[in-house]
Design an enzyme around this catalytic site. Structure first.
Site, PDB file in Angstrom:
ATOM      1  N   MET A  35       0.841  -1.206   0.000  1.00  0.00           N
ATOM      2  CA  MET A  35       0.000   0.000   0.000  1.00  0.00           C
ATOM      3  C   MET A  35       0.876   1.257   0.000  1.00  0.00           C
ATOM      4  O   MET A  35       0.401   2.360   0.298  1.00  0.00           O
ATOM      5  CB  MET A  35      -0.926  -0.001   1.220  1.00  0.00           C
ATOM      6  N   HIS A  42       9.117  -3.393   3.622  1.00  0.00           N
ATOM      7  CA  HIS A  42       8.828  -3.568   2.194  1.00  0.00           C
ATOM      8  C   HIS A  42      10.137  -3.805   1.425  1.00  0.00           C
ATOM      9  O   HIS A  42      10.196  -4.622   0.507  1.00  0.00           O
ATOM     10  CB  HIS A  42       8.166  -2.309   1.621  1.00  0.00           C
ATOM     11  N   GLN A  66     -10.485  -2.783   1.618  1.00  0.00           N
ATOM     12  CA  GLN A  66     -10.038  -3.499   2.810  1.00  0.00           C
ATOM     13  C   GLN A  66     -10.061  -2.623   4.058  1.00  0.00           C
ATOM     14  O   GLN A  66      -9.639  -3.057   5.124  1.00  0.00           O
ATOM     15  CB  GLN A  66      -8.660  -4.122   2.593  1.00  0.00           C
ATOM     16  N   ASP A 157       2.099  -9.545   8.617  1.00  0.00           N
ATOM     17  CA  ASP A 157       0.650  -9.753   8.478  1.00  0.00           C
ATOM     18  C   ASP A 157       0.414 -11.257   8.325  1.00  0.00           C
ATOM     19  O   ASP A 157       0.078 -11.745   7.243  1.00  0.00           O
ATOM     20  CB  ASP A 157       0.137  -8.985   7.253  1.00  0.00           C
ATOM     21  N   SER A 193       3.915   1.109   8.064  1.00  0.00           N
ATOM     22  CA  SER A 193       3.658   2.452   7.534  1.00  0.00           C
ATOM     23  C   SER A 193       2.906   3.282   8.572  1.00  0.00           C
ATOM     24  O   SER A 193       3.024   4.506   8.620  1.00  0.00           O
ATOM     25  CB  SER A 193       2.838   2.368   6.244  1.00  0.00           C
TER      26      SER A 193
END
Ligand code: AMP
Length: 285
Positions: A35, A42, A66, A157, A193
């Site tokens: 995202m 990342h 989401q 996640d 983030s």
């Protein structure tokens, strides 16, 4: 890995044509869906993808389907230029950064991928109703657009990674899904983030999250028998009092079924809020 420059695509058909050319050249395509607001977590996925594939595509898309109605979709950090810089550094061949309308031409009547209740009605799925339907749907769409050979996801996640692997298996999607370890800052805070929303003081307090998870692990390594209640007690004793615990749960990570005691392959998963900012973390034994 090759790339003289990183191309930016906002249009899925244009990207699709670019991908077809790569396929005609028999390139192994690696894909890192994100995202945006890229950080070293990342970066670790991008780096691994560049090491293992011929051509890497990164998507930057804050996916509206989401996010719940009271979540941070509007204020989620967006920083395209900085993200492009990171992608260039790793020789990413293409960045896909579509607008929501480009991804969803008929959002009101969208056909969705709906993961089974067993996997989504737990952990983050309890407070984030519909979240994993949105995630599974956008990831399958992105897989169809990018057609990667390999796709890289973070263990940060863990429930998402599990659900994506299950979707790929159940729906015979021809993608190799690769899970990558959680990247933390030098003090142990899992990078996210959303950490951008935290003050330095809040970040300091948030360190008690990883500290409490590591404490459970060391108790287990030292031979102590820990059930969920004991583990929760340890977390409650260690967590900063300004952190509001949402859940501390334990699962067998092969099945995502609850376990009573910490053991091999136990996922210990945490979610909580500090100053209204929701943070997740986990540790796999
Ligand atoms: P996001 O942009 O938050 O949707 O994350 C995109 C991908 O990066 C997901 O597969 C995440 O699990 C992964 N990711 C996010 N934070 C981390 C981290 N600290 N370490 C490793 N992977 C991460």
């Amino acid at each position: 890995m090759y790339a003289n420059s990183t191309k930016l695509f906002e249009n899925k058909l244009e990207l699709n044509q670019f991908i077809k050319d790569l396929k005609n050249e028999n390139k192994i395509i690696g894909f890192v869906p994100t995202m945006g607001a890229l950080h070293e977590g990342h970066e670790s996925l991008i780096k691994r993808a560049t090491e293992e594939c011929d051509a890497v595509i990164v998507s930057l898309f804050v996916n509206p389907t989401q996010f719940g109605p009271n979540e941070d979709f509007e204020k989620y950090p967006r920083q395209l230029e900085q993200d492009m810089e990171m992608c260039k550094k790793y020789g990413v061949v293409a960045v896909f950064s579509p607008k929501p309308d480009e991804m969803y031409s008929d959002r009101a009547n969208l056909t969705m991928v709906v993961p089974d209740d067993f996997y989504k009605n737990k952990m983050c799925g309890i407070s984030r109703k519909g979240h994993f339907d949105g995630v599974a749907t956008v990831v399958l769409k992105l897989f169809n657009i990018v057609q990667p050979d390999c796709a890289y996801f973070g263990m940060k996640d863990a429930q998402q990674l599990f659900i994506i692997k299950k979707m790929v298996k159940d729906l015979d999607v021809q993608v190799n899904v690769i899970g990558c370890p959680i990247v933390r800052d030098e003090k142990g805070l899992a990078l996210s983030s959303r950490n951008a929303y935290l003050s330095d003081a809040a970040k300091e307090k948030a360190l008690t999250i990883s500290k409490s998870l590591h404490l459970i692990k060391s108790e287990y390594i030292n031979g102590n028998i820990l059930d969920v209640h004991k583990a929760k007690e340890l977390v409650n004793q260690t967590l900063d009092e300004d952190i509001e615990l949402e859940y501390l749960e334990m699962y067998d990570y092969d099945l995502l079924s609850p376990v009573e005691f910490v053991g091999a392959n136990t996922l210990i998963a945490f979610a909580g809020k500090i100053n209204g900012v929701r943070l997740i973390d986990n540790i796999l034994i």
